[in-house]
Design an enzyme around this catalytic site. Structure first.
Site, PDB file in Angstrom:
ATOM      1  N   LYS A  42     -12.394  -9.021   5.064  1.00  0.00           N
ATOM      2  CA  LYS A  42     -11.520  -8.399   4.075  1.00  0.00           C
ATOM      3  C   LYS A  42     -10.974  -7.114   4.669  1.00  0.00           C
ATOM      4  CE  LYS A  42     -11.507  -6.536  -0.597  1.00  0.00           C
ATOM      5  NZ  LYS A  42     -12.247  -6.452  -1.860  1.00  0.00           N
TER       6      LYS A  42
ATOM      7  N   LYS B 202      -8.944 -12.246   3.735  1.00  0.00           N
ATOM      8  CA  LYS B 202      -8.135 -11.610   2.711  1.00  0.00           C
ATOM      9  C   LYS B 202      -7.497 -10.340   3.256  1.00  0.00           C
ATOM     10  CE  LYS B 202      -8.855  -9.254  -1.608  1.00  0.00           C
ATOM     11  NZ  LYS B 202      -9.789  -8.746  -2.560  1.00  0.00           N
TER      12      LYS B 202
HETATM   13  C1  PBG Z   1     -12.839  -5.738  -5.075  1.00  0.00           C
HETATM   14  C2  PBG Z   1     -11.658  -6.610  -4.996  1.00  0.00           C
HETATM   15  C3  PBG Z   1     -10.332  -6.233  -4.738  1.00  0.00           C
HETATM   16  C4  PBG Z   1      -9.562  -7.391  -4.790  1.00  0.00           C
HETATM   17  C5  PBG Z   1     -10.422  -8.452  -5.051  1.00  0.00           C
HETATM   18  N1  PBG Z   1     -11.723  -7.963  -5.153  1.00  0.00           N
HETATM   19  C6  PBG Z   1      -9.738  -4.887  -4.587  1.00  0.00           C
HETATM   20  C7  PBG Z   1     -10.059  -3.999  -3.488  1.00  0.00           C
HETATM   21  O1  PBG Z   1     -10.761  -4.317  -2.525  1.00  0.00           O
HETATM   22  O2  PBG Z   1      -9.583  -2.870  -3.589  1.00  0.00           O
HETATM   23  C8  PBG Z   1      -8.073  -7.455  -4.588  1.00  0.00           C
HETATM   24  C9  PBG Z   1      -7.412  -8.705  -5.044  1.00  0.00           C
HETATM   25  C10 PBG Z   1      -5.932  -8.632  -5.098  1.00  0.00           C
HETATM   26  O3  PBG Z   1      -5.278  -7.666  -4.659  1.00  0.00           O
HETATM   27  O4  PBG Z   1      -5.358  -9.593  -5.618  1.00  0.00           O
HETATM   28  N2  PBG Z   1     -13.556  -5.982  -6.267  1.00  0.00           N
END
Ligand code: PBG
Length: 321
Positions: A178, A232
């Site tokens: 991520k 992601k």
């Molecule tokens: C963290 C989380 C995030 C997203 C999914 N899980 C946000 C982040 O890391 O700031 C982002 C998903 C999206 O932008 O669609 N709980």
């Protein structure tokens, strides 16, 4: 006849938001067509998705109160737990019910973990909280927990907590690679998260400049017991998705995130692009790169365009749908 890739409804997972303390769904302006749901409207939307043939949902909670520990994340009466058990009782086994496992929606400082001295996230203290959240989500009926906080050791910690609580069959979808991305903006509106002090997540999410590091993260998560791994965001990281799919044997998921969805919607609204065709092309690209599970805010739209049967090819034609 000779097409190499086909995208089907069964590749899609729909992210859904449920908010505590509201009596009708609240539209999310930066994610047109999406809502912070009530528990009732969440179940209705999930049923609609199941009718369309979408095989899974990923549930995010928006609590009314936040604190330093993210207490709401593991509270048996917290919004996500209530929503998960309602989904389970109204949908039975029709959908794979997945839950995002993180603290950021529940902490007053907006970070994915507990803060230690100096305002830095304390990795190991956070793992104990993730274990409590995992068990609470499993108690509420989640089939798959999806840790998204990028703490080191989170998969092993969660696996041992689930096994210890009698949930060896609850699976882990690890947000393994991520990236610290600017594409999560609309999501933070969707879950009412502001990172305190104008901070960011660069201390625990990955550096977009690094490709090989993603493989190390994925290998670690698999060795700790991840059943599926996720990359992601999706489009800016197709190289990473392809590397992971080539290298590892577990199912690979990709998250086409909020900013990716919002850009398509905004340009389509201005009449600059054909939104449905671009959405279909982008999600197909994610599949072609090697993802077999795709989380996307386009899930319902694409599924409706696919009619549950057709391949994506028709919706790639400009003007379709
Ligand atoms: C963290 C989380 C995030 C997203 C999914 N899980 C946000 C982040 O890391 O700031 C982002 C998903 C999206 O932008 O669609 N709980």
């Amino acid at each position: 006849m000779v097409a190499e890739t086909s995208l089907g409804v069964d590749d899609l997972v729909a992210p859904l938001f449920v908010r505590e303390g509201i009596d009708s769904p609240v539209p999310i302006s930066s994610l047109p067509g999406h809502f912070q749901h009530t528990v009732t409207s969440l179940c209705r939307e999930a049923e609609h998705l199941a009718d369309l043939g979408v095989p899974g949902v990923m549930v995010f909670g928006v609590p009314t109160t936040k604190d330093a520990y993210g207490s709401g994340a593991s509270d048996p009466d917290g919004i996500v737990q209530v929503a998960l058990s309602e989904l389970r009782s109204s949908l039975g086994e029709r959908l794979v019910i997945m839950s995002d496992l993180c603290l950021d929606e529940y902490t007053d400082h907006g970070h994915c973990g507990l803060l230690g001295p100096g305002g830095y996230v304390n990795n190991d203290a956070t793992l104990l909280r993730y274990q409590e959240v995992a068990v609470a989500q499993a108690d509420a009926g989640s089939d798959v927990v999806a840790p998204s906080g990028m703490m080191d050791g989170q998969v092993a910690a969660i696996r041992s907590a689930l096994d210890g609580a009698g949930y060896p069959d609850v699976a882990i979808l690890a947000y393994a690679a991520k990236y610290a991305s600017a594409l999560y903006g609309p999501f933070r509106e969707a879950v009412d998260v502001t990172i305190s002090g104008g901070g960011d997540r660069k201390g625990y999410q990955q550096d977009p400049r690094n490709r090989r590091e993603a493989l190390a993260e994925v290998a670690l998560d698999i060795s700790e017991g991840a059943d599926m791994v996720m990359v992601k965001p999706a489009l800016a990281y197709l190289d990473v998705i392809a590397d992971v799919a080539r290298r590892f044997q577990v199912p690979v998921a990709a998250y086409h995130v909020s900013g990716e969805y919002a850009m398509v919607k905004a340009a389509a609204e201005r009449g600059w692009i054909d939104g449905a065709a671009v959405a279909a092309e982008q999600i197909l690209a994610v599949k072609r790169a090697g993802a077999s599970v795709i989380l996307t805010y386009f899930a319902a739209e694409l599924a409706a365009a696919l009619g549950g049967q057709e391949s994506i090819d028709r919706s790639l034609e400009p003007g379709h749908g």
